[in-house]
Design an enzyme around this catalytic site. Structure first.
Site, mmCIF file in Angstrom:
data_model
loop_
_atom_site.group_PDB
_atom_site.id
_atom_site.type_symbol
_atom_site.label_atom_id
_atom_site.label_comp_id
_atom_site.label_asym_id
_atom_site.label_seq_id
_atom_site.Cartn_x
_atom_site.Cartn_y
_atom_site.Cartn_z
ATOM 1 N N TRP A 86 0.790 -1.354 0.088
ATOM 2 C CA TRP A 86 0.158 0.117 -0.054
ATOM 3 C C TRP A 86 0.780 1.291 0.053
ATOM 4 O O TRP A 86 0.815 2.093 -0.741
ATOM 5 C CB TRP A 86 -0.940 0.162 1.276
ATOM 6 C CG TRP A 86 -2.011 0.958 1.231
ATOM 7 C CD1 TRP A 86 -3.187 0.611 1.085
ATOM 8 C CD2 TRP A 86 -2.151 2.297 1.280
ATOM 9 N NE1 TRP A 86 -4.228 1.864 1.184
ATOM 10 C CE2 TRP A 86 -3.432 2.828 1.148
ATOM 11 C CE3 TRP A 86 -0.878 3.378 1.540
ATOM 12 C CZ2 TRP A 86 -3.723 4.155 1.417
ATOM 13 C CZ3 TRP A 86 -1.361 4.661 1.322
ATOM 14 C CH2 TRP A 86 -2.615 5.029 1.482
ATOM 15 N N CYS B 112 -6.949 -3.438 -1.628
ATOM 16 C CA CYS B 112 -6.393 -3.565 -0.216
ATOM 17 C C CYS B 112 -7.494 -4.375 0.497
ATOM 18 O O CYS B 112 -8.616 -4.359 0.520
ATOM 19 C CB CYS B 112 -6.668 -1.911 0.281
ATOM 20 S SG CYS B 112 -6.542 -1.747 1.964
ATOM 21 N N GLY B 113 -6.858 -4.706 1.681
ATOM 22 C CA GLY B 113 -7.789 -5.714 2.528
ATOM 23 C C GLY B 113 -9.149 -5.100 3.271
ATOM 24 O O GLY B 113 -9.742 -5.659 3.488
ATOM 25 N N ARG C 52 -1.610 -14.945 3.538
ATOM 26 C CA ARG C 52 -2.846 -14.316 3.856
ATOM 27 C C ARG C 52 -4.053 -14.748 3.127
ATOM 28 O O ARG C 52 -4.141 -14.950 1.943
ATOM 29 C CB ARG C 52 -2.401 -12.717 3.625
ATOM 30 C CG ARG C 52 -3.652 -12.052 3.770
ATOM 31 C CD ARG C 52 -3.227 -10.436 3.523
ATOM 32 N NE ARG C 52 -4.480 -9.777 2.408
ATOM 33 C CZ ARG C 52 -4.327 -8.492 2.192
ATOM 34 N NH1 ARG C 52 -3.253 -7.591 2.707
ATOM 35 N NH2 ARG C 52 -5.225 -7.891 1.587
ATOM 36 N N LEU D 122 -2.411 -4.969 12.511
ATOM 37 C CA LEU D 122 -2.873 -3.762 13.346
ATOM 38 C C LEU D 122 -3.263 -2.783 12.618
ATOM 39 O O LEU D 122 -2.559 -1.654 12.914
ATOM 40 C CB LEU D 122 -1.925 -3.594 14.529
ATOM 41 C CG LEU D 122 -1.431 -4.861 15.437
ATOM 42 C CD1 LEU D 122 -0.145 -4.536 16.022
ATOM 43 C CD2 LEU D 122 -2.519 -5.166 16.508
ATOM 44 N N SER D 123 -4.179 -2.966 11.853
ATOM 45 C CA SER D 123 -4.469 -1.634 10.768
ATOM 46 C C SER D 123 -4.894 -0.444 10.957
ATOM 47 O O SER D 123 -5.640 -0.125 11.890
ATOM 48 C CB SER D 123 -5.461 -2.358 9.777
ATOM 49 O OG SER D 123 -5.598 -1.331 8.613
ATOM 50 N N PRO D 124 -4.288 0.581 10.572
ATOM 51 C CA PRO D 124 -4.640 2.172 10.626
ATOM 52 C C PRO D 124 -6.159 2.330 9.756
ATOM 53 O O PRO D 124 -6.321 3.365 10.133
ATOM 54 C CB PRO D 124 -3.524 2.594 10.137
ATOM 55 C CG PRO D 124 -2.948 2.047 9.020
ATOM 56 C CD PRO D 124 -3.007 0.537 9.514
#
Length: 547
Positions: free
Chosen positions: A108, A215-216, A252, A434-436
Site C-alpha cells: 500500500w 486493499c484488504g 494471507r 494492526l491496521s490503521p
C-alpha cells in the site's frame, strides 16, 4: 595459422552426475533441519537441484531469513510477539532498528509513495511488480551501510570507550508485501527471486485474484480457489529452494470479508459459495444483458440487480439444507437430522453434500450457484471467520505463518480464528495486521489498546504489524511542522524538531555524521595515505555546534 582456441566446458562431463548427487544429498540434509518440520514440499530435491545453475550464489537474504525464523520461533514458543510497522525510507529504518526486531515493507505504502513508474495510486497492485522489491533494496542497502558505519566507529575507538557508543543491530529482517504474486506461477517465482536478490527475509502473499486485487480493507475482493493459492505458496518455496534460501512464506487470506470467488473448481470452497434458492428467477447475467440491450444504464441496472438479489434468497448450501429440514413436515426430529447432516457434510463437495442430504430423507433442494454469477463470471461467496479458517487449514502445510485480514480489531474473532487453525495445526504461527484502517478510538479503550498486542500474542500471533504507520507518522509530523512553520517561522523548527531531537538523543540531529560523512572521510584517507584536504567533516563543519 592460428592455433585452435580450446574452451573449457561448464562442468567436467565425467564428474557431472557425482556433483549432482552430492548437491541432492546436501539439499535433503538441509530439508531435514527442524526448521522444515511442518513444511510440505510436493517436489523432490532432484527437481530443485536440476533447476540450479553451476555457479553457487550465497544470498544475504538467507542469513536474514534464518534470523527472522529464529525470532518468530522464539516468540511463538514464549507466546510473545515481534511487532513492527511499514517503513517508508532509510531514516525511518535506522530509527526503527533501535526498538523493533523486524521491519515491514507495505505494498500500500509503496503504491502511494514509491511506485517504480513514479505514478502514485491506491492499493490495487497495479504498479510494476519491481516496486516493492525495489523498496526492499532501498531499505536493505541502508541497513548494510549504517551497519558498516557503526562498526567502523566502534572499532576506531578503544575497547574501554565502546560502551558509550551505539551498538544497534541495523540488520533487522525485512518482511515484504508480495500482493497476489502479480500474475501466474512463473510471475510468482520471478517476484520471489527479486525479493531474495534484494534482501527480503520473508514475504506474504494473499488469496485474491490478481486482476481485481484490492486493499484488504476495501470492498469488491475476489478470491481464487484454495488450490490456486496453494500453488502460489509452493511456487515461492520452490524458488527459494532453487536459490538455497530459508525465505519465510506468509499466507494471507481475505476470506473473512470476500464476496466473490473466480471459480467453483475446488471442493474445499463449495460450502461457502452462495446459491439462488428461488426457482422462479432467471439467471442474473441473462436479466442484466436483456436490460442493457433495452437501453437501461447506471442506476437503472443497479436497481434491477438489487431487486433480483432481494428475491433470490441467496444461501450457502448447508444453510439451505437446514432450512428445508426445519420446514419439512415429513422429517421427525429435525434438530437431530440437521446435526447429522452438518457433521457428515463438513468438508465435502456440493455433489457429496447433496447425496448426504438425500440419504437422510431431506426433500429435493433447489440450489443454483450459477444463477447469481456476476457479469464477469464470478461466483458469489459468503465469507467469514469460518471460511478463513477453512482456507488457513489448507494453506498451513505450505506456509510459515498465516494471516487473516479482518474488518475490525476484534479479539474474539482473532481467538476464534487461532483456535480453529490450532485445532488442526497447533504449531502454526499466526500474523496479525494492526491496521490503521481500523478506528482504534472507537474499537477499544486505551488500556485495551495497550494490551492488545500482548493478548494476541497469547493466541499465537507471533508477528504483528501496523501496515501504514510509516505513512501516517510522516503525514502527521509534516502537517504539524508545515502549519507551525507557516505561522511562527524558524521557531517551529527549533521547538518541534531540533530541540526534541537533542533532548531525546535522536542521532539524526547530527545529520552529517548520521549520513556517513565521517565514515566516507576515513575511506578517502585510507586511499590517499591518511590525509585529505577535502574531508567533509574537517575544520569548519557546522555540525561542531552540536558537540
Amino acid at each position: 595459422m592460428a592455433s585452435k582456441n580450446m574452451v573449457n566446458p561448464a562442468v567436467e562431463p565425467s564428474m557431472e552426475d557425482d556433483l549432482f548427487a552430492r548437491e541432492v544429498a546436501e539439499v535433503k540434509q538441509w530439508w531435514s533441519d527442524p526448521r522444515w518440520r511442518y513444511t510440505k514440499r510436493p517436489f523432490t530435491a532432484e527437481q530443485i537441484v536440476s533447476k540450479r545453475g553451476n555457479l553457487k550464489i550465497e544470498y544475504p537474504s538467507n542469513a536474514q531469513s534464518k534470523k527472522l525464523w529464529k525470532i518468530l520461533e522464539g516468540r511463538f514458543q514464549k507466546r510473545d510477539a515481534s511487532y513492527t510497522y511499514g517503513c517508508l525510507e532509510p531514516t525511518m529504518v535506522t530509527q526503527m532498528a533501535k526498538y523493533l526486531d523486524t521491519v515491514y515493507v507495505s505494498g500500500w505504502q509503496s503504491s502511494s509513495t514509491a511506485s517504480s513508474s513514479d505514478e502514485p495510486g491506491p492499493d490495487l497492485a497495479d504498479y510494476p511488480y519491481t516496486t516493492v522489491p525495489n523498496k526492499v533494496s532501498h531499505l536493505f542497502m541502508a541497513q548494510l551501510f549504517h551497519d558498516r558505519k557503526q562498526r567502523h566507529e566502534r572499532l576506531s575507538a578503544p575497547k574501554s570507550e565502546r560502551s558509550k557508543l551505539q551498538n544497534i543491530d541495523y540488520l533487522r529482517p525485512i518482511i515484504a508485501d508480495a500482493d497476489t504474486g502479480h500474475g501466474g506461477l512463473t510471475a510468482v517465482m520471478k517476484l520471489t527471486k527479486l525479493f531474495i536478490e534484494k534482501g527480503a527475509a520473508g514475504i506474504h502473499i494473499e488469496d485474491q485474484a490478481p486482476g481485481t486485487k484490492k486493499c484488504g480493507h476495501m470492498a469488491g475482493k475476489v478470491l481464487v480457489p484454495i488450490n490456486e493459492h496453494i500453488n502460489r505458496l509452493v511456487a515461492i518455496r520452490a524458488q527459494a529452494d532453487i536459490m538455497g534460501v530459508d525465505l519465510l512464506a506468509i499466507a494471507r487470506t481475505d476470506a473473512e470479508a470476500a464476496t466473490l470467488i473466480t471459480t467453483s473448481i475446488d471442493p474445499r470452497d463449495h460450502a461457502f459459495i452462495l446459491g439462488c434458492t428461488n426457482p422462479s428467477l432467471q439467471p442474473l447475467a441473462d436479466l442484466m444483458n436483456t436490460a442493457e440491450q433495452s437501453g437501461k444504464t447506471g442506476d437503472q441496472l443497479q436497481a434491477i440487480e438489487d431487486e433480483w438479489m432481494a428475491k433470490a434468497n441467496l444461501k450457502r448450501f448447508d444453510d439451505a439444507v437446514v432450512d428445508v429440514i426445519n420446514s419439512s413436515s415429513s422429517i421427525r426430529n429435525p434438530k437431530d437430522v440437521a446435526a447429522k447432516y452438518l457433521q457428515a457434510a463438513k468438508g465435502k463437495s456440493n455433489r457429496e453434500a447433496r447425496a448426504i442430504a438425500s440419504s437422510l430423507g431431506v426433500p429435493e433442494i433447489f440450489f443454483d450457484w450459477d444463477s447469481p454469477r456476476t457479469r464477469e463470471g464470478y461466483f458469489r461467496i459468503k465469507g467469514g471467520c469460518d471460511c478463513a479458517i477453512n482456507r488457513a487449514i489448507a494453506y498451513a502445510p505450505y506456509a510459515d505463518a498465516i494471516w487473516m485480514e479482518s474488518k475490525l480489531p476484534d479479539y474474539e474473532q482473532a481467538k476464534e480464528f487461532a483456535e480453529g487453525v490450532h485445532a488442526v495445526y497447533p504449531e502454526q504461527k499466526l500474523a496479525y495486521n494492526l491496521s490503521p484502517s481500523f478506528n482504534w478510538k472507537t474499537a477499544m479503550p486505551r488500556d485495551e489498546q495497550e494490551t492488545y498486542i500482548r493478548r494476541l500474542a497469547g493466541l499465537g500471533y507471533c508477528w504483528q504489524f501496523i501496515t501504514l504507520a510509516g505513512l501516517h507518522t510522516t503525514a502527521l509530523i509534516s502537517d504539524r511542522f508545515a502549519r507551525a512553520y507557516s505561522e511562527v517561522g524558524m521557531r517551529a523548527y527549533g521547538e518541534l524538531v531540533q530541540e526534541p531531537e537533542m533532548e531525546l538523543g535522536v542521532d539524526v540531529v547530527k545529520h552529517q555524521k548520521w549520513s556517513g560523512a565521517t565514515y566516507v572521510d576515513e575511506l578517502q584517507k585510507m586511499v590517499t595515505g591518511g590525509v585529505s584536504s577535502t574531508a567533509a567533516m574537517g575544520k569548519g563543519v557546522t555540525e561542531d555546534q552540536f558537540h
